[in-house]
Design a protein around this motif. Structure first.
Motif, PDB file in Angstrom:
ATOM      1  N   UNK A 311       8.790   5.633  17.638  1.00 56.52           N
ATOM      2  CA  UNK A 311       9.051   7.044  16.956  1.00 56.52           C
ATOM      3  C   UNK A 311       7.231   7.647  16.727  1.00 56.52           C
ATOM      4  N   UNK A 312       6.510   6.921  16.616  1.00 58.74           N
ATOM      5  CA  UNK A 312       5.226   7.292  16.077  1.00 58.74           C
ATOM      6  C   UNK A 312       4.686   7.631  17.699  1.00 58.74           C
ATOM      7  N   UNK A 313       4.851   6.979  18.539  1.00 60.31           N
ATOM      8  CA  UNK A 313       4.116   7.312  19.769  1.00 60.31           C
ATOM      9  C   UNK A 313       5.061   8.296  20.683  1.00 60.31           C
ATOM     10  N   UNK A 314       6.242   8.068  20.951  1.00 56.13           N
ATOM     11  CA  UNK A 314       7.123   9.053  21.903  1.00 56.13           C
ATOM     12  C   UNK A 314       7.258  10.375  21.099  1.00 56.13           C
ATOM     13  N   UNK A 319      -0.311   7.494  18.296  1.00 54.55           N
ATOM     14  CA  UNK A 319      -0.409   6.346  18.835  1.00 54.55           C
ATOM     15  C   UNK A 319      -1.454   5.548  18.247  1.00 54.55           C
ATOM     16  N   UNK A 320      -2.650   6.132  17.503  1.00 59.93           N
ATOM     17  CA  UNK A 320      -3.404   5.576  16.744  1.00 59.93           C
ATOM     18  C   UNK A 320      -2.720   4.799  15.476  1.00 59.93           C
ATOM     19  N   UNK A 321      -1.910   5.492  14.693  1.00 54.96           N
ATOM     20  CA  UNK A 321      -1.265   5.063  13.555  1.00 54.96           C
ATOM     21  C   UNK A 321      -0.575   3.961  13.999  1.00 54.96           C
ATOM     22  N   UNK A 322       0.357   4.225  15.160  1.00 55.19           N
ATOM     23  CA  UNK A 322       1.260   2.994  15.578  1.00 55.19           C
ATOM     24  C   UNK A 322       0.480   1.854  15.795  1.00 55.19           C
ATOM     25  N   UNK A 323      -0.671   1.852  16.695  1.00 56.71           N
ATOM     26  CA  UNK A 323      -1.509   0.680  16.618  1.00 56.71           C
ATOM     27  C   UNK A 323      -2.129  -0.087  15.524  1.00 56.71           C
ATOM     28  N   UNK A 328      -1.967  -4.523  11.743  1.00 58.11           N
ATOM     29  CA  UNK A 328      -1.875  -4.877  10.649  1.00 58.11           C
ATOM     30  C   UNK A 328      -0.950  -6.090  10.376  1.00 58.11           C
ATOM     31  N   UNK A 329       0.265  -5.533  10.751  1.00 60.54           N
ATOM     32  CA  UNK A 329       1.396  -6.660  10.842  1.00 60.54           C
ATOM     33  C   UNK A 329       1.226  -8.190  11.720  1.00 60.54           C
ATOM     34  N   UNK A 330       0.674  -7.927  12.715  1.00 57.07           N
ATOM     35  CA  UNK A 330       0.378  -9.073  13.514  1.00 57.07           C
ATOM     36  C   UNK A 330      -0.625  -9.983  12.851  1.00 57.07           C
ATOM     37  N   UNK A 331      -1.834  -9.298  12.175  1.00 59.61           N
ATOM     38  CA  UNK A 331      -2.753 -10.123  11.500  1.00 59.61           C
ATOM     39  C   UNK A 331      -2.214 -10.850  10.556  1.00 59.61           C
ATOM     40  N   UNK A 332      -1.213 -10.150   9.776  1.00 57.31           N
ATOM     41  CA  UNK A 332      -0.556 -10.851   8.516  1.00 57.31           C
ATOM     42  C   UNK A 332       0.214 -12.078   9.049  1.00 57.31           C
ATOM     43  N   UNK A 333       0.982 -11.869  10.238  1.00 54.26           N
ATOM     44  CA  UNK A 333       1.646 -13.082  10.768  1.00 54.26           C
ATOM     45  C   UNK A 333       0.665 -14.129  10.997  1.00 54.26           C
ATOM     46  N   UNK A 334      -0.366 -13.653  11.925  1.00 50.29           N
ATOM     47  CA  UNK A 334      -1.563 -14.670  12.140  1.00 50.29           C
ATOM     48  C   UNK A 334      -2.026 -15.379  11.014  1.00 50.29           C
ATOM     49  N   UNK A 362      -4.927  -9.372   4.202  1.00 50.50           N
ATOM     50  CA  UNK A 362      -4.153  -8.753   5.231  1.00 50.50           C
ATOM     51  C   UNK A 362      -2.925  -8.260   4.783  1.00 50.50           C
ATOM     52  N   UNK A 363      -2.301  -8.770   3.674  1.00 53.42           N
ATOM     53  CA  UNK A 363      -0.968  -8.008   3.254  1.00 53.42           C
ATOM     54  C   UNK A 363      -1.200  -6.675   2.394  1.00 53.42           C
ATOM     55  N   UNK A 364      -2.478  -6.780   1.812  1.00 56.81           N
ATOM     56  CA  UNK A 364      -2.818  -5.283   1.355  1.00 56.81           C
ATOM     57  C   UNK A 364      -3.208  -4.332   2.553  1.00 56.81           C
ATOM     58  N   UNK A 365      -3.701  -5.036   3.480  1.00 56.88           N
ATOM     59  CA  UNK A 365      -3.978  -3.854   4.764  1.00 56.88           C
ATOM     60  C   UNK A 365      -2.667  -3.314   5.239  1.00 56.88           C
ATOM     61  N   UNK A 366      -1.783  -4.264   5.292  1.00 56.73           N
ATOM     62  CA  UNK A 366      -0.297  -3.754   5.865  1.00 56.73           C
ATOM     63  C   UNK A 366       0.075  -2.477   4.679  1.00 56.73           C
ATOM     64  N   UNK A 367       0.101  -2.967   3.439  1.00 53.84           N
ATOM     65  CA  UNK A 367       0.684  -1.998   2.544  1.00 53.84           C
ATOM     66  C   UNK A 367      -0.237  -0.598   2.577  1.00 53.84           C
ATOM     67  N   UNK A 368      -1.407  -0.653   2.701  1.00 57.02           N
ATOM     68  CA  UNK A 368      -2.507   0.397   2.880  1.00 57.02           C
ATOM     69  C   UNK A 368      -1.862   1.342   4.127  1.00 57.02           C
ATOM     70  N   UNK A 369      -1.955   0.761   5.079  1.00 54.16           N
ATOM     71  CA  UNK A 369      -1.463   1.690   6.422  1.00 54.16           C
ATOM     72  C   UNK A 369      -0.130   2.225   6.014  1.00 54.16           C
TER      73      UNK A 369
END
Length: 390
Positions: A311-314, A319-323, A328-334, A362-369
């Motif tokens: 939705x964000x990209x297409x 693109x920047x927000x999608x990335x 942020x989510x990948x960082x939280x998973x790692x 990193x969860x705070x980062x996910x929340x903030x985005x």
């Protein structure tokens, strides 16, 4: 239900009709005079896909790829636990291996629950099921008191009896207290072993029934709550409203994992407060946190279907927000996956506390985005009011 490509292809089938309409208009309503201009046979007209359509694609794929399979898995694992509890208690002399197998079965149910714990709409919230399934946090020890009352009552404890008791007595935390009890109160050696088995089988059956009812009410051939969610009807005023409800649920789960599951047990200094963690007896706290955070990517991507990234990209050209969101989510998973071993050990050791703090950050980062760039780009409103003050 249709996948994102099937749904889009359905819309694209309208292309010949739209092209014919355009051609007729260009020909002055279809006149066959020699003076009419030639029709433009250039770029075909593509049907316009709206943001509401995009939300519908996400809702449909999330339901098909994540929600329905998760509730089916919860039903299957709960039914297996209930059956194993009966088999365990029917034996004259249970072994430690059989108790271990019962504990593993409980872990499978809990794992199933943790993947769908975030969702707070539909059948799971009816009849107080969400609390009957998993009552936590439990600051007043409702689970402990409830289990004690069941073990000391002179009444026969059945599934029907359990369903009338306090929510703390009915679900997975109550089963945890029975299945992971210390040696003195173990299902193998306790002086009230027969009563414990009576309570165990009743609560297990109750959990299995709740899981089955919730799953049935979601299914297309059952209660078909699937249609309400994906079409934005019933409990929802529109597809956008359904998306807003689910994104709110997602944000609430981010805050719950960050605060109740991590920040509060971490406390201000070692050794933390492990006694108030989500799974004290089974020590499943770390695994549950990892399951929760892994689910955030499933929510975002609609389980690999038409996700918010699409939705964000297409559709929105963001693109920047999608990335930013995916990173942020990948960082939280790692970060969560780097949490290993006993939660109690992590809470009290310097290295463990640093790791937990890093995951909180990193969860705070996910929340903030999610609460700033993401909601602005998608123009959705979220109903969660954070009160953690961090």
């Amino acid at each position: 239900m249709k996948s994102k490509m099937t749904i889009k292809n359905t819309l694209l089938k309208a292309m010949p009709t739209l092209m014919l309409t355009s051609l007729l208009s260009a020909c002055g309503g279809g006149s066959d005079t020699a003076t009419d201009p030639k029709p433009d046979t250039g770029t075909p007209i593509t049907p316009l896909i709206t943001i509401d359509d995009e939300f519908g694609f996400w809702l449909t794929d999330l339901a098909n790829n994540h929600i329905l399979p998760s509730y089916q898995n919860l039903q299957d694992t709960s039914a297996l636990l209930s059956s194993q509890a009966v088999d365990f208690c029917d034996q004259q002399n249970q072994s430690s291996d059989e108790l271990t197998a019962l504990q593993q079965s409980w872990r499978k149910v809990m794992s199933s629950w943790q993947t769908i714990q975030w969702l707070k709409v539909g059948p799971i919230v009816n009849d107080n099921r969400i609390f009957r399934m998993h009552y936590w946090p439990d600051s007043k020890d409702s689970v402990g008191r409830g289990v004690t009352n069941l073990l000391t009552t002179s009444e026969l404890v059945t599934e029907a009896f359990i369903a009338t008791q306090s929510v703390g007595s009915q679900g997975l935390p109550a089963l945890e207290q029975l299945i992971f009890a210390d040696n003195q109160h173990s299902l193998l050696t306790a002086s009230d072993q027969a009563k414990r088995c009576e309570v165990l089988t009743a609560i297990s059956a109750n959990v299995a029934t709740i899981s089955q009812d919730v799953n049935s009410e979601w299914q297309i051939i059952g209660g078909n709550y699937h249609a309400q969610l994906t079409q934005g009807t019933g409990d929802f005023s529109s597809k956008k409203d359904a998306v807003e409800e689910l994104v709110t649920n997602w944000l609430e789960q981010i805050e719950r994992v960050k605060d109740e599951k991590m920040l509060v047990p971490l406390s201000v200094a070692s050794p933390g407060i492990p006694s108030i963690a989500e799974h004290v007896l089974s020590d499943e706290s770390v695994i549950s946190i990892q399951k929760n955070i892994a689910t955030f990517k499933v929510i975002y991507s609609a389980g690999g279907g038409h996700g918010f990234d699409d939705i964000l990209i297409d559709h929105l050209s963001q693109q920047n927000i999608a990335t930013e969101m995916l990173t942020a989510i990948d960082n939280a998973i790692v970060s969560a996956n780097e949490l290993t071993g006993s939660y109690e050990t992590l809470l009290k050791t310097p290295e463990g506390r640093v790791q937990i703090s890093a995951t909180i950050d990193v969860l705070r980062a996910v929340r903030d985005v999610l609460t700033v760039d993401f909601v602005q780009a998608t123009d959705i409103n979220i109903g969660f009011n954070s009160n953690d003050g961090d």
